[in-house]
Design an enzyme around this catalytic site. Structure first.
Site, PDB file in Angstrom:
ATOM      1  N   HIS A   1      -6.983  -5.229   6.570  1.00 45.10           N
ATOM      2  CA  HIS A   1      -5.913  -5.518   7.420  1.00 45.10           C
ATOM      3  C   HIS A   1      -5.713  -4.673   8.702  1.00 45.10           C
ATOM      4  O   HIS A   1      -6.224  -3.896   8.968  1.00 45.10           O
ATOM      5  CB  HIS A   1      -4.638  -4.925   6.485  1.00 45.10           C
ATOM      6  CG  HIS A   1      -4.618  -3.524   6.123  1.00 45.10           C
ATOM      7  ND1 HIS A   1      -4.402  -2.830   6.898  1.00 45.10           N
ATOM      8  CD2 HIS A   1      -4.891  -3.078   5.004  1.00 45.10           C
ATOM      9  CE1 HIS A   1      -4.469  -1.424   6.421  1.00 45.10           C
ATOM     10  NE2 HIS A   1      -4.972  -1.584   4.993  1.00 45.10           N
ATOM     11  N   GLY A   2      -4.732  -5.128   9.564  1.00 48.76           N
ATOM     12  CA  GLY A   2      -4.589  -4.356  10.854  1.00 48.76           C
ATOM     13  C   GLY A   2      -3.837  -3.094  10.553  1.00 48.76           C
ATOM     14  O   GLY A   2      -3.625  -2.265   9.360  1.00 48.76           O
TER      15      GLY A   2
ATOM     16  N   ASN B   1      -2.175   4.446   8.994  1.00 52.28           N
ATOM     17  CA  ASN B   1      -3.597   4.767   9.246  1.00 52.28           C
ATOM     18  C   ASN B   1      -3.586   5.716  10.528  1.00 52.28           C
ATOM     19  O   ASN B   1      -4.615   6.530  10.498  1.00 52.28           O
ATOM     20  CB  ASN B   1      -3.967   3.351   9.814  1.00 52.28           C
ATOM     21  CG  ASN B   1      -4.205   2.279   8.487  1.00 52.28           C
ATOM     22  OD1 ASN B   1      -4.012   1.165   8.911  1.00 52.28           O
ATOM     23  ND2 ASN B   1      -4.558   2.913   7.352  1.00 52.28           N
TER      24      ASN B   1
ATOM     25  N   GLU C   1      -5.037  -2.311  -2.444  1.00 51.64           N
ATOM     26  CA  GLU C   1      -5.905  -0.943  -2.378  1.00 51.64           C
ATOM     27  C   GLU C   1      -6.125  -0.587  -3.751  1.00 51.64           C
ATOM     28  O   GLU C   1      -4.844  -0.717  -4.428  1.00 51.64           O
ATOM     29  CB  GLU C   1      -5.402  -0.361  -1.147  1.00 51.64           C
ATOM     30  CG  GLU C   1      -6.029   1.084  -0.980  1.00 51.64           C
ATOM     31  CD  GLU C   1      -7.457   0.676  -0.410  1.00 51.64           C
ATOM     32  OE1 GLU C   1      -8.150   0.358  -1.250  1.00 51.64           O
ATOM     33  OE2 GLU C   1      -7.915   0.938   0.763  1.00 51.64           O
TER      34      GLU C   1
END
Length: 198
Positions: free
Chosen positions: A9-10, A15, A82
């Site tokens: 994913h972006g 993140n 995840e």
């Protein structure tokens, strides 16, 4: 020959902050939306037949951008989530090193981690393998894009290739909106390329 393009994913705010996301449902950041649009254009050039994504919003938002570029419909599969990190989710590496020094060192070394609430690697590998095989079965001989998460992607790739956990752990991390390409022929699955994207 069936192709699997296993895409991360972006970017999200977590993140960017270096926080463990696990199965916490975090949305894409502005940067992540831009990355997803770019990945959509690149993946459209691969002429995919099927698009499947984790049901967490950072994956579904990425998949929506790919769907807009390809005209495909997104199917979600919670098995593509995840790895669950339980009490570790939301923490940075520094915080983990302070609160769980021994376990954190094992995790960084690619070794098994025994913490209540942290999903076992074998469980991640098992559900990812099943989800990827099901996705591939939706377009035999075609191209399937799967939008998932960095750690889950590593375990899924390793499982399809028959790698033990120690070998799977050596596979480099996928950058946001980058992917691995696997192809299945007579000899089974093969890793063709890793960390493709722009």
């Amino acid at each position: 020959m069936t192709r699997l393009l296993i895409c991360r994913h972006g970017q999200t705010g977590w993140n960017a902050d270096g926080r463990i996301q696990g199965q916490t449902d975090i949305a894409l950041s502005e940067v992540g939306h831009a990355q997803a649009e770019k990945a959509g254009d690149l993946l459209a050039a691969q002429h995919p037949d099927v698009l499947v994504a984790s049901d967490l919003q950072r994956a579904t938002q990425t998949a929506a951008a790919i769907a807009a570029a390809t005209g495909l419909t997104v199917t979600t599969d919670p098995r593509l989530r995840e790895r669950g990190y339980g009490p570790w989710e939301g923490l940075t590496d520094d915080e983990l090193a302070q609160r769980y020094p021994t376990e954190f060192a094992c995790w960084r070394a690619g070794e098994p981690v025994r913490v209540d609430g942290v999903e076992e690697l074998a469980e991640v590998s098992g559900r990812m393998s099943a989800a990827l095989l099901d996705a591939a079965g939706r377009a035999p001989g075609g191209t399937v894009v799967v939008v998932t998460h960095g750690g889950a992607a590593r375990r899924g790739v390793g499982a399809l290739l028959g790698w033990p956990d120690g070998v799977a752990s050596t596979l480099g991390s996928l950058a946001n909106c980058h992917w691995s390409e696997l192809r299945r022929g007579r000899a089974g699955w093969r890793l063709i390329a890793h960390n493709l994207g722009a």
